[in-house]
Design a protein around this motif. Structure first.
Motif, mmCIF file in Angstrom:
data_model
loop_
_atom_site.group_PDB
_atom_site.id
_atom_site.type_symbol
_atom_site.label_atom_id
_atom_site.label_comp_id
_atom_site.label_asym_id
_atom_site.label_seq_id
_atom_site.Cartn_x
_atom_site.Cartn_y
_atom_site.Cartn_z
ATOM 1 N N LEU A 33 71.516 -19.822 -43.072
ATOM 2 C CA LEU A 33 71.408 -21.143 -43.238
ATOM 3 C C LEU A 33 70.489 -21.836 -44.231
ATOM 4 C CD1 LEU A 33 71.834 -22.303 -39.469
ATOM 5 C CD2 LEU A 33 73.623 -22.536 -41.271
ATOM 6 N N LEU B 158 71.893 -23.942 -46.912
ATOM 7 C CA LEU B 158 71.909 -25.139 -46.370
ATOM 8 C C LEU B 158 70.845 -26.151 -46.561
ATOM 9 C CD1 LEU B 158 73.399 -27.493 -44.797
ATOM 10 C CD2 LEU B 158 72.431 -26.595 -42.562
ATOM 11 N N LEU C 165 70.504 -29.203 -49.218
ATOM 12 C CA LEU C 165 70.148 -30.651 -48.931
ATOM 13 C C LEU C 165 68.931 -30.867 -49.675
ATOM 14 C CD1 LEU C 165 69.957 -29.970 -45.021
ATOM 15 C CD2 LEU C 165 71.243 -31.889 -46.212
ATOM 16 N N VAL D 31 75.307 -32.707 -46.590
ATOM 17 C CA VAL D 31 75.917 -31.368 -46.944
ATOM 18 C C VAL D 31 76.241 -30.833 -45.593
ATOM 19 C CG1 VAL D 31 75.159 -29.006 -47.584
ATOM 20 C CG2 VAL D 31 73.962 -31.025 -48.476
ATOM 21 N N GLY D 32 77.843 -30.553 -45.749
ATOM 22 C CA GLY D 32 78.300 -29.648 -44.580
ATOM 23 C C GLY D 32 78.536 -28.507 -44.652
ATOM 24 N N ILE D 33 78.992 -27.677 -43.656
ATOM 25 C CA ILE D 33 79.465 -26.404 -43.620
ATOM 26 C C ILE D 33 80.788 -26.103 -43.529
ATOM 27 C CG2 ILE D 33 79.217 -24.225 -42.448
ATOM 28 C CD1 ILE D 33 76.580 -24.763 -44.257
ATOM 29 N N ALA E 105 73.745 -24.887 -37.307
ATOM 30 C CA ALA E 105 74.017 -25.750 -38.765
ATOM 31 C C ALA E 105 73.730 -27.080 -38.404
ATOM 32 C CB ALA E 105 75.084 -25.469 -39.234
ATOM 33 N N SER F 281 72.662 -30.153 -41.143
ATOM 34 C CA SER F 281 74.287 -30.193 -41.753
ATOM 35 C C SER F 281 74.864 -31.535 -41.153
ATOM 36 C CB SER F 281 75.217 -28.879 -41.152
ATOM 37 O OG SER F 281 76.484 -29.068 -41.853
ATOM 38 N N PHE G 47 80.570 -29.619 -39.415
ATOM 39 C CA PHE G 47 81.147 -28.214 -39.540
ATOM 40 C C PHE G 47 82.713 -28.225 -39.470
ATOM 41 C CE2 PHE G 47 82.803 -24.333 -37.409
ATOM 42 C CZ PHE G 47 82.211 -23.382 -38.329
ATOM 43 N N THR H 196 78.002 -37.787 -38.404
ATOM 44 C CA THR H 196 78.049 -36.097 -38.285
ATOM 45 C C THR H 196 79.236 -35.716 -37.632
ATOM 46 O OG1 THR H 196 75.888 -36.210 -37.858
ATOM 47 C CG2 THR H 196 77.031 -34.154 -37.029
#
Length: 203
Positions: A62, A65, A69, A77-79, A92, A97, A100, A122
């Motif tokens: 991570l 990430l 960011l 910022v997403g995963i 995350a 994050s 996801f 989110t």
């Protein structure tokens, strides 16, 4: 709306991009690894949303990430991942994050999630997160992501060439992963490795 998708699998990256780009007023940029993504953010960003593949080169867990960011001025910022467990997804989210996204999501669900995250919310699939205990397995810490993918192909009865094609790897790379996972599992051969995976409930 400006979105950056970073994934080292061309087919996955282009497919997701085409889904999103089909929507009006969404401009999509693409990168093949974290280094390219950070360069793109620096030159063209910040983006309304950046999507990073958890397993692509440069991510280092991570930490990628966190870098994204910071580069994206703390904008979402997403995963995305096809292999990460629910526990990784949870970590995350705790690390900042915006969400996801499992690669198994439908196109419509993906588009809805993208819009949701770009608006500052989110996102994480409830059904996926609810299974975090069931999704985790001892092999998650024992084997690397690639080793688990190769082991999955092996357990399906696929030949090295077929596994290589499915994972977009060189056959020699698949053989290397087979060797290392066999050592870790103390398996005598590929058949024994598949049996160990089955008996351990991995497959």
């Amino acid at each position: 709306m400006k979105i950056l998708i970073a994934d080292d699998h061309d087919l996955v990256r282009d497919t997701i991009a085409s889904y999103i780009q089909a929507e009006a007023n969404i401009e999509v940029s693409r990168s093949a690894n974290l280094h390219e993504a950070l360069s793109e953010i620096s030159s063209e960003g910040p983006f309304d949303l950046v999507l990073l593949d958890f397993d692509m080169p440069g991510m280092n867990g991570l930490s990628g990430l966190t870098k994204a960011l910071e580069a994206n001025c703390q904008k979402p910022v997403g995963i995305i991942s096809g292999t990460a467990t629910a526990s990784i997804a949870e970590a995350a989210l705790e690390a900042g994050s915006a969400g996801f996204l499992p690669k198994t999501m439908s196109a419509r669900s993906l588009l809805n999630a993208v819009r949701f995250m770009a608006e500052g919310e989110t996102f994480a699939p409830v059904s996926f997160m609810a299974n975090r205990n069931e999704c985790d397995h001892e092999f998650d810490t024992l084997l690397s992501t690639r080793e688990k993918e190769v082991l999955t192909g092996l357990s399906k009865g696929l030949a090295n060439k077929e596994i290589a094609r499915e994972l977009e790897l060189q056959e020699v790379t698949v053989k290397l992963h087979l060797k290392t996972l066999s050592i870790k599992l103390n398996a005598r051969n590929r058949t024994h490795a598949a049996m160990i995976a089955r008996d351990a409930g991995f497959i």
